[in-house]
Design a protein around this motif. Structure first.
Motif, short mmCIF file in Angstrom:
data_model
loop_
_atom_site.label_atom_id
_atom_site.label_comp_id
_atom_site.label_asym_id
_atom_site.label_seq_id
_atom_site.Cartn_x
_atom_site.Cartn_y
_atom_site.Cartn_z
N ILE A 1 -19.88 -40.38 15.71
CA ILE A 1 -21.12 -40.89 16.27
C ILE A 1 -20.79 -42.15 17.07
O ILE A 1 -20.18 -43.09 16.55
CB ILE A 1 -22.14 -41.20 15.16
N VAL A 2 -21.16 -42.16 18.34
CA VAL A 2 -20.76 -43.24 19.25
C VAL A 2 -22.00 -43.95 19.79
O VAL A 2 -22.90 -43.31 20.36
CB VAL A 2 -19.93 -42.67 20.43
N ASP A 3 -22.04 -45.26 19.60
CA ASP A 3 -23.11 -46.07 20.17
C ASP A 3 -22.93 -46.15 21.68
O ASP A 3 -21.86 -46.53 22.17
CB ASP A 3 -23.09 -47.47 19.57
N LEU A 4 -23.97 -45.80 22.43
CA LEU A 4 -23.83 -45.70 23.88
C LEU A 4 -23.62 -47.06 24.53
O LEU A 4 -22.83 -47.19 25.48
CB LEU A 4 -25.07 -45.01 24.46
N ARG A 5 -24.29 -48.09 24.03
CA ARG A 5 -24.12 -49.42 24.60
C ARG A 5 -22.67 -49.90 24.47
O ARG A 5 -22.06 -50.40 25.41
CB ARG A 5 -25.04 -50.42 23.91
N GLY A 6 -22.12 -49.75 23.26
CA GLY A 6 -20.73 -50.16 23.04
C GLY A 6 -19.76 -49.34 23.87
O GLY A 6 -18.77 -49.86 24.38
N LEU A 7 -20.05 -48.04 24.01
CA LEU A 7 -19.20 -47.16 24.80
C LEU A 7 -19.14 -47.61 26.25
O LEU A 7 -18.07 -47.73 26.85
CB LEU A 7 -19.74 -45.73 24.72
N VAL A 8 -20.31 -47.89 26.84
CA VAL A 8 -20.39 -48.32 28.23
C VAL A 8 -19.72 -49.68 28.41
O VAL A 8 -18.97 -49.90 29.38
CB VAL A 8 -21.85 -48.35 28.71
N ALA A 9 -19.96 -50.60 27.46
CA ALA A 9 -19.39 -51.94 27.57
C ALA A 9 -17.87 -51.88 27.57
O ALA A 9 -17.21 -52.56 28.37
CB ALA A 9 -19.90 -52.82 26.43
N ARG A 10 -17.29 -51.07 26.68
CA ARG A 10 -15.84 -51.01 26.62
C ARG A 10 -15.28 -50.31 27.85
O ARG A 10 -14.24 -50.72 28.38
CB ARG A 10 -15.38 -50.29 25.35
N ALA A 11 -15.93 -49.28 28.34
CA ALA A 11 -15.47 -48.60 29.55
C ALA A 11 -15.48 -49.57 30.74
O ALA A 11 -14.55 -49.60 31.54
CB ALA A 11 -16.33 -47.38 29.84
N LEU A 12 -16.54 -50.38 30.83
CA LEU A 12 -16.63 -51.33 31.94
C LEU A 12 -15.56 -52.41 31.86
O LEU A 12 -15.16 -52.97 32.89
CB LEU A 12 -18.02 -51.98 31.99
N SER A 13 -15.08 -52.71 30.64
CA SER A 13 -14.01 -53.70 30.53
C SER A 13 -12.75 -53.23 31.22
O SER A 13 -11.95 -54.04 31.70
CB SER A 13 -13.73 -54.02 29.05
N PHE A 14 -12.55 -51.91 31.31
CA PHE A 14 -11.39 -51.36 32.02
C PHE A 14 -11.61 -51.38 33.53
O PHE A 14 -10.65 -51.21 34.28
CB PHE A 14 -11.13 -49.92 31.58
N CYS A 15 -12.85 -51.56 33.94
CA CYS A 15 -13.17 -51.48 35.37
C CYS A 15 -13.35 -52.84 36.01
O CYS A 15 -13.79 -52.92 37.17
CB CYS A 15 -14.46 -50.66 35.55
#
Length: 251
Positions: free
Chosen positions: A104-118
């Motif tokens: 189960i993945v929290d969408l806010r945390g998922l997006v935040a971590r992905a954006l850290s790579f960007c």
């Protein structure tokens, strides 16, 4: 002496084979990158730990002794070291071959971590990023690393489509039904011509300049989402921008 009555030539189209070979080479490079990233992270963590420990010591020892603005500077050193540690840890996780199980993945945390790579491409493309994920958006069930890759690929694609003076990239989410949510990545870039819209998810199809893309990013996005029982679609207007829309089950 026998005369030759005809000649039969047998040829084979090698473009697809060459593309597959390039894909294998690219995958090997990514595997090597993962090993290098792990080594770099290990080498960085030792001095970063020292910086963190001594900065915390100085903050405790000099409490009520140094001026508040100097204490704030030490606190920023501590926060910067923690940020680098977190980034190197996440980089290793992202580069590691996926052996993850769905969770189960929290969408806010998922997006935040992905954006850290960007961060680099967002900065270099002068992109103005905004995220709108309301409180009622439920988590998703999936493989975190793969879903991060989807967002990283789409945000990177969006940044590369922006004009030289920059533009806007927006990520938003909404519940379509109690069991299904919609996640969109929207950019104000140059857009995709109508004749190319049906091909953007095809492997090796790209309209980018030489060296700027392999044509695999959106194909990978689609394959990951299909494996998550999700759908992806695209809408675009030349000169106005592009929207990638994903529909995925909520947990």
């Amino acid at each position: 002496r026998e005369e030759i009555e005809g000649v039969i030539l047998v040829g084979q189209e090698l473009t697809e084979l060459r593309n597959l070979e390039s894909q294998v080479i690219h995958s090997e490079k990514l595997a090597t990158l993962g090993q290098v990233a792990a080594g770099v992270a290990h080498e960085l963590n030792n001095p970063l730990t020292t910086i963190t420990v001594y900065t915390e010591y100085l903050l405790r020892k000099l409490d009520d002794v140094i001026e508040p603005r100097d204490a704030a500077k030490l606190q920023r050193i501590l926060e910067a070291a923690a940020r680098i540690q977190g980034f190197t840890r996440d980089l290793v996780t992202y580069a590691r071959p996926s052996g993850e199980e769905p969770i189960i993945v929290d969408l806010r945390g998922l997006v935040a971590r992905a954006l850290s790579f960007c961060e680099h491409i967002l900065s270099s493309s002068k992109a103005e990023i905004s995220v709108d994920i309301p409180d009622d958006v439920r988590p998703v069930y999936g493989i975190r690393g793969q879903l991060e890759q989807v967002i990283v690929n789409l945000v990177t694609n969006a940044c590369q489509s922006l004009p030289s003076h920059g533009g806007k990239v927006r990520i938003d989410a909404t519940m379509m039904t109690p069991e299904r949510l919609r996640l969109r990545v929207i950019d104000s870039g140059r857009g995709i011509p109508a004749e190319n819209l049906e091909r953007v998810f095809d492997p090796f199809f790209t309209t980018k300049a030489e060296g700027q893309g392999t044509g695999l990013g959106l194909s990978i996005v689609r394959n990951i989402l299909v494996n998550h029982a999700a759908k992806v679609s695209v809408e675009s207007t030349v000169g106005e921008g592009t929207t990638f829309c994903m529909e995925i089950d909520a947990s």
